[in-house]
Design a protein around this motif. Structure first.
Motif, mmCIF file in Angstrom:
data_model
loop_
_atom_site.group_PDB
_atom_site.id
_atom_site.type_symbol
_atom_site.label_atom_id
_atom_site.label_comp_id
_atom_site.label_asym_id
_atom_site.label_seq_id
_atom_site.Cartn_x
_atom_site.Cartn_y
_atom_site.Cartn_z
ATOM 1 N N ASP A 191 8.058 3.072 9.488
ATOM 2 C CA ASP A 191 7.076 3.772 10.318
ATOM 3 C C ASP A 191 5.654 3.424 9.906
ATOM 4 N N GLU A 192 5.409 3.358 8.585
ATOM 5 C CA GLU A 192 4.055 3.079 8.107
ATOM 6 C C GLU A 192 3.659 1.618 8.326
ATOM 7 N N VAL A 193 4.574 0.719 8.075
ATOM 8 C CA VAL A 193 4.240 -0.707 8.137
ATOM 9 C C VAL A 193 4.111 -1.192 9.574
ATOM 10 N N TRP A 194 5.010 -0.712 10.456
ATOM 11 C CA TRP A 194 4.969 -1.170 11.847
ATOM 12 C C TRP A 194 4.307 -0.148 12.771
ATOM 13 N N TRP A 214 -13.648 1.995 -6.648
ATOM 14 C CA TRP A 214 -13.695 1.797 -5.197
ATOM 15 C C TRP A 214 -14.293 0.438 -4.874
ATOM 16 N N HIS A 215 -13.587 -0.306 -3.998
ATOM 17 C CA HIS A 215 -14.045 -1.636 -3.590
ATOM 18 C C HIS A 215 -14.130 -1.763 -2.068
ATOM 19 N N GLY A 216 -14.098 -0.638 -1.375
ATOM 20 C CA GLY A 216 -14.151 -0.638 0.083
ATOM 21 C C GLY A 216 -13.509 0.627 0.611
ATOM 22 N N PRO A 217 -13.311 0.719 1.927
ATOM 23 C CA PRO A 217 -12.672 1.911 2.497
ATOM 24 C C PRO A 217 -11.267 2.107 1.960
ATOM 25 N N ALA A 218 -10.909 3.350 1.727
ATOM 26 C CA ALA A 218 -9.584 3.641 1.177
ATOM 27 C C ALA A 218 -8.485 3.201 2.136
ATOM 28 N N LEU A 219 -7.436 2.613 1.572
ATOM 29 C CA LEU A 219 -6.224 2.244 2.313
ATOM 30 C C LEU A 219 -6.539 1.348 3.503
ATOM 31 N N ALA A 220 -7.407 0.398 3.287
ATOM 32 C CA ALA A 220 -7.878 -0.443 4.389
ATOM 33 C C ALA A 220 -6.767 -1.232 5.063
ATOM 34 N N ASP A 221 -5.647 -1.471 4.377
ATOM 35 C CA ASP A 221 -4.585 -2.300 4.939
ATOM 36 C C ASP A 221 -3.439 -1.507 5.551
ATOM 37 N N THR A 280 0.827 -1.206 0.000
ATOM 38 C CA THR A 280 0.000 0.000 0.000
ATOM 39 C C THR A 280 0.862 1.256 0.000
ATOM 40 N N VAL A 281 1.855 1.287 0.885
ATOM 41 C CA VAL A 281 2.713 2.476 0.990
ATOM 42 C C VAL A 281 3.473 2.708 -0.307
ATOM 43 N N LEU A 282 3.971 1.649 -0.896
ATOM 44 C CA LEU A 282 4.703 1.777 -2.160
ATOM 45 C C LEU A 282 3.772 2.201 -3.301
ATOM 46 N N ALA A 283 2.567 1.627 -3.336
ATOM 47 C CA ALA A 283 1.639 1.935 -4.430
ATOM 48 C C ALA A 283 1.132 3.370 -4.362
ATOM 49 N N LEU A 284 1.086 3.929 -3.177
ATOM 50 C CA LEU A 284 0.673 5.328 -3.060
ATOM 51 C C LEU A 284 1.680 6.273 -3.698
ATOM 52 N N ARG A 285 2.901 5.773 -3.907
ATOM 53 C CA ARG A 285 3.977 6.592 -4.483
ATOM 54 C C ARG A 285 4.570 5.853 -5.679
ATOM 55 N N PRO A 286 3.808 5.664 -6.731
ATOM 56 C CA PRO A 286 4.271 4.842 -7.857
ATOM 57 C C PRO A 286 5.516 5.411 -8.513
ATOM 58 N N ALA A 287 6.474 4.518 -8.756
ATOM 59 C CA ALA A 287 7.731 4.860 -9.431
ATOM 60 C C ALA A 287 8.530 5.926 -8.678
ATOM 61 N N ARG A 288 8.235 6.119 -7.403
ATOM 62 C CA ARG A 288 8.980 7.084 -6.587
ATOM 63 C C ARG A 288 9.697 6.355 -5.471
ATOM 64 N N PRO A 332 -1.916 0.263 8.739
ATOM 65 C CA PRO A 332 -2.201 0.203 10.176
ATOM 66 C C PRO A 332 -2.796 1.502 10.722
ATOM 67 N N ASP A 333 -2.269 2.640 10.279
ATOM 68 C CA ASP A 333 -2.805 3.934 10.706
ATOM 69 C C ASP A 333 -3.132 4.721 9.447
ATOM 70 N N ARG A 334 -4.395 4.636 9.040
ATOM 71 C CA ARG A 334 -4.781 5.202 7.752
ATOM 72 C C ARG A 334 -5.673 6.425 7.900
ATOM 73 N N THR A 335 -5.876 6.912 9.103
ATOM 74 C CA THR A 335 -6.926 7.892 9.358
ATOM 75 C C THR A 335 -6.807 9.133 8.495
ATOM 76 N N ALA A 336 -5.681 9.820 8.566
ATOM 77 C CA ALA A 336 -5.565 11.102 7.873
ATOM 78 C C ALA A 336 -5.544 10.930 6.363
ATOM 79 N N GLU A 337 -4.700 10.024 5.863
ATOM 80 C CA GLU A 337 -4.586 9.835 4.425
ATOM 81 C C GLU A 337 -5.878 9.293 3.835
#
Length: 259
Positions: A51-54, A133-140, A34-42, A142-147
């Motif tokens: 920090d994001e994964v754990w 859309w297939h469900g809540p954004a960024l469901a996977d 998820t974190v990588l896909a939010l920043r494609p090719a970056r 751990p801390d997805r509230t703001a994004e």
């Protein structure tokens, strides 16, 4: 195995070229993707990935644990799917093959069409955007509230735009149930309330529209200590006018989803 599309608008998924999903097992593996896909090719710095994964509770050997997790992701997606770069990692994918970025492109295109006076084109493009859309954004994450909240807000913008297009195309009856449900969820959203009142008016329910306006006026006064904005007031004036003609100078809503 070389998937070319990724979904993060819902449960994170990787899709092969034929559309079949690639199993991405494990919560941390899906969070990493998820974190990588939010920043494609970056390049995503390793520290940010940890920090994001754990989510603030990294393992003792965080760099080693991250490296092992990236190895698992490569075995799942293909050896060339994730590149090691100085200081971090990069998902090898174009932005349009990640649903959230495709959604943003389609949203912009559809809302521009609406602003340019082409509701038919806007309806088609915005339908394509919302279908991602297939469900809540960024469901996977751990801390997805703001994004996630940012993307959910954008989704609501697009739904407003789609409903605006529907009203312009004479589809008030069809969209009234969705508008009613959205106004129940977002009672202080004045652009949505404008659309609901317009739909009621366009289906010959002006008395219901006037009653709904009074409910909104009272709600705004009680919760915000404010009066309805100019669009709601203009529509109210139109509903009160004997001929039922639009108030001069009022165009029936803002383009770009804010009707």
């Amino acid at each position: 195995m070389d998937p070319v599309r990724y979904r993060v608008l819902g449960t994170t998924q990787a899709l092969r070229p034929d559309g079949t999903p690639v199993p991405v097992g494990g919560a941390r593996l899906r969070a990493l993707l998820t974190v990588l896909a939010l920043r494609p090719a970056r390049t995503v710095p390793a520290a940010l990935l940890v920090d994001e994964v754990w989510h603030g509770d990294p393992p003792a050997d965080a760099p080693g644990a991250l490296q092992a997790l990236v190895g698992r992701l490569r075995r799942t997606l293909g050896a060339d799917a994730v590149e090691s770069v100085d200081g971090g990692y990069r998902l090898v994918v174009v932005a349009d093959d990640v649903d959230v970025h495709r959604f943003e492109r389609l949203a912009g295109e559809g809302l521009r069409a609406l602003a340019d006076g082409d509701p038919a084109k806007a309806a088609v493009v915005l339908d394509d955007a919302l279908a991602l859309w297939h469900g809540p954004a960024l469901a996977d994450l751990p801390d997805r509230t703001a994004e996630a909240a940012r993307w959910e807000t954008r989704r609501l913008d697009v739904r407003r735009g789609r409903l605006t297009a529907a009203l312009s195309l004479g589809q008030a009856e069809q969209c009234l149930p969705e508008l009613t449900a959205l106004c129940d969820l977002h009672p202080l959203d004045e652009p949505l309330q404008v659309l609901r009142l317009r739909a009621l008016r366009d289906t010959g329910r002006s008395a219901e529209a006037l009653a709904a306006y009074e409910d909104v006026r009272q709600l705004l006064a009680d919760r915000l200590g404010s009066d309805p904005g100019p669009e709601l007031r203009a529509l109210h004036g139109e509903l009160l006018s004997p001929a039922g003609e639009p108030t001069p100078g009022w165009g029936g809503g803002r383009g770009g989803g804010g009707a």
